[in-house]
Design a protein around this motif. Structure first.
Motif, PDB file in Angstrom:
ATOM      1  N   THR A  61       0.845  -1.201   0.000  1.00 34.27           N
ATOM      2  CA  THR A  61       0.000   0.000   0.000  1.00 34.27           C
ATOM      3  C   THR A  61       0.878   1.249   0.000  1.00 34.27           C
ATOM      4  OG1 THR A  61      -0.027   0.040   2.393  1.00 34.27           O
ATOM      5  CG2 THR A  61      -1.829  -1.145   1.304  1.00 34.27           C
ATOM      6  N   THR A  62       0.271   2.381  -0.351  1.00 33.43           N
ATOM      7  CA  THR A  62       1.048   3.621  -0.486  1.00 33.43           C
ATOM      8  C   THR A  62       1.780   4.016   0.803  1.00 33.43           C
ATOM      9  OG1 THR A  62      -0.425   4.360  -2.225  1.00 33.43           O
ATOM     10  CG2 THR A  62       0.913   6.053  -1.165  1.00 33.43           C
TER      11      THR A  62
ATOM     12  N   GLY B  79       3.527   3.091  -3.444  1.00 36.07           N
ATOM     13  CA  GLY B  79       4.053   2.178  -2.418  1.00 36.07           C
ATOM     14  C   GLY B  79       5.483   1.776  -2.716  1.00 36.07           C
TER      15      GLY B  79
END
Ligand SMILES: Cc1ncc(COP(=O)(O)O)c(C=O)c1O
Length: 419
Positions: free
Chosen positions: A69-70, A286
């Motif tokens: 995820t970012t 990410g």
């Protein structure tokens, strides 16, 4: 016809690439220039163990091999948060840091870059210690920002000089363009200084009191925090920010564990989290997930703290070797002085005023002939503000063996004496 973008033009011409090219062209040189960590103590065994633990579990392994995820892998961010909270002194003034404020990046350089992108427009200003981390000066150049140097002493950036610089910029009508103050509070690159916590607190207070036109953030780059060889740890800058809106902390595993894995992180004020994550979302959505899962295992399985203890012992000996060699070869030369850092990877050497240590000067040339390479101090100075002190150099003790460090300093002293 290739027409470089404005940003390509701004990014051009970092002098350090010439230095690296010269080092590569002559493998016999003793390089006291590169800021690399000690290859001999890189944690091959610990990393192997963490990897085996991770790959023992097929589900965990496949999750690590997927995109993440970012803001980064939550269990790693939780461990980073726990560590930051555990190190907070009771005197901490800051609101309690929460998980959303911890963002993982591909090295702390990426965090610095994203913060710069989130805060600065072309022509905006960051106040930096003079000298400072030269790659960060490049990061600012990349976005067309101005770096303005503030005078330093053996305790880092001088608060009175900071106020004086702000006053001058205000008088010139530029206060509204000042967006941040950049500090490397622990064992600074390039000069090894550690700022006393009172000074960091003063810098934070000054940033707040001059935030009249817009908020002036304090970016505390804590890259060398774990590399302490003497004295007691001091609290991180975010614990000095009573409103929790001013201080950005950049951390990294590059110096304390492995730069090849390249995991860094930021502890951000709440209103910077959104902008930084939006920038990151558009940039890479990410950082490498595999590296993050690996570092999570390293921390969780107790492999991190034991490794730090081990490298501290090694670097302490190397620092000592460099200081002893300097004492032996250069203490009797007028105008040459340095001080003993308590951590990090660098010693900063002052030479007599009239010597320019730059790439095109006589000292650099003679040093190359003597077989030793250093970083000329001039490249570590911001382009405006405090004048460039060209009679300085950065010496790294991380990479070479104690024996090579002694040889390198002996060679350097012959060049300095000749000049
Ligand atoms: C002061 C400072 N900040 C940040 C970094 C960047 O490290 P990384 O991007 O590997 O975390 C370095 C590396 O030399 C450094 O000296």
């Amino acid at each position: 016809v290739y027409r470089p973008s404005q940003r390509a033009n701004w990014a051009e011409g970092q002098p350090i690439s010439e230095l690296m090219a010269r080092a590569l062209a002559n493998p016999d040189l003793i390089s006291l220039a590169a800021g690399f960590v000690d290859q001999q103590t890189l944690p091959a065994e610990e990393t192997g163990k963490a990897l085996a633990n991770l790959f023992d579990d097929a589900d965990a392994a496949q999750a690590a091999l997927q995109y993440g995820t970012t803001p980064g892998y939550p269990p790693l961010r939780e461990l980073l948060l726990d560590r930051a909270l555990a190190a907070e002194p009771e005197s901490s003034k800051a609101p309690r840091t929460t998980l959303d404020q911890v963002v993982v990046t591909a090295g702390s350089n990426q965090l610095l870059h994203l913060v710069v992108e989130s805060l600065l427009d072309p022509g905006d200003i960051v106040l930096c210690a003079a000298p400072t981390y030269l790659v960060f000066l490049g990061t600012l150049a990349n976005v067309g920002a101005r770096s303005v140097g503030v005078a330093t002493d053996e305790q880092g950036l001088i608060p009175e000089a900071l106020v004086e610089t702000l006053r001058r910029l205000d008088a010139a009508g530029d206060l509204g363009r000042v967006k941040a103050i950049y500090l490397v509070p622990y064992f600074d690159n390039p000069c090894g200084v550690t700022m006393p916590v009172e000074r960091v607190a003063q810098a934070v207070e000054i940033a707040k009191s001059w935030s009249t036109e817009n908020r002036i953030h304090v970016i505390a780059d804590e890259a060398y925090h774990e590399l302490r060889y003497a004295g007691e740890d001091v609290p991180s800058a975010h614990t000095l920010d009573a409103d929790g809106d001013t201080v950005v902390v950049a951390g990294t595993f590059s110096k304390s564990f492995s730069p090849g894995i390249r995991v860094g992180w930021g502890i951000l004020p709440k209103d910077l989290v959104g902008p930084v994550c939006s920038q990151k979302g558009n940039f890479d959505f990410g950082s490498p997930n595999f590296s993050q899962h690996l570092m999570h295992r390293v921390m969780r399985d107790g492999l991190f703290d034991s490794h730090i203890e081990q490298i501290r012992a090694g670097y302490r000996l190397k620092l000592q070797a460099m200081l002893e060699a300097l004492e032996e070869h250069l203490s009797s030369v007028d105008g040459v002085h340095w001080f003993a850092p308590r951590g990090g990877l660098y010693v900063w050497l002052h030479l007599p005023e009239e010597i320019d240590s730059g790439l095109h000067g006589r000292l650099f040339d003679l040093s190359m002939r003597e077989g030793v390479l250093y970083v000329p101090g001039r490249y570590c100075f911001p382009l405006e503000g405090e004048p460039i002190h060209a009679n300085t150099m950065r010496l790294s003790f991380g990479v070479q063996s104690c024996e090579k460090i002694r040889e390198g300093i002996a060679a350097l002293s012959r060049a300095i004496r000749a000049v």
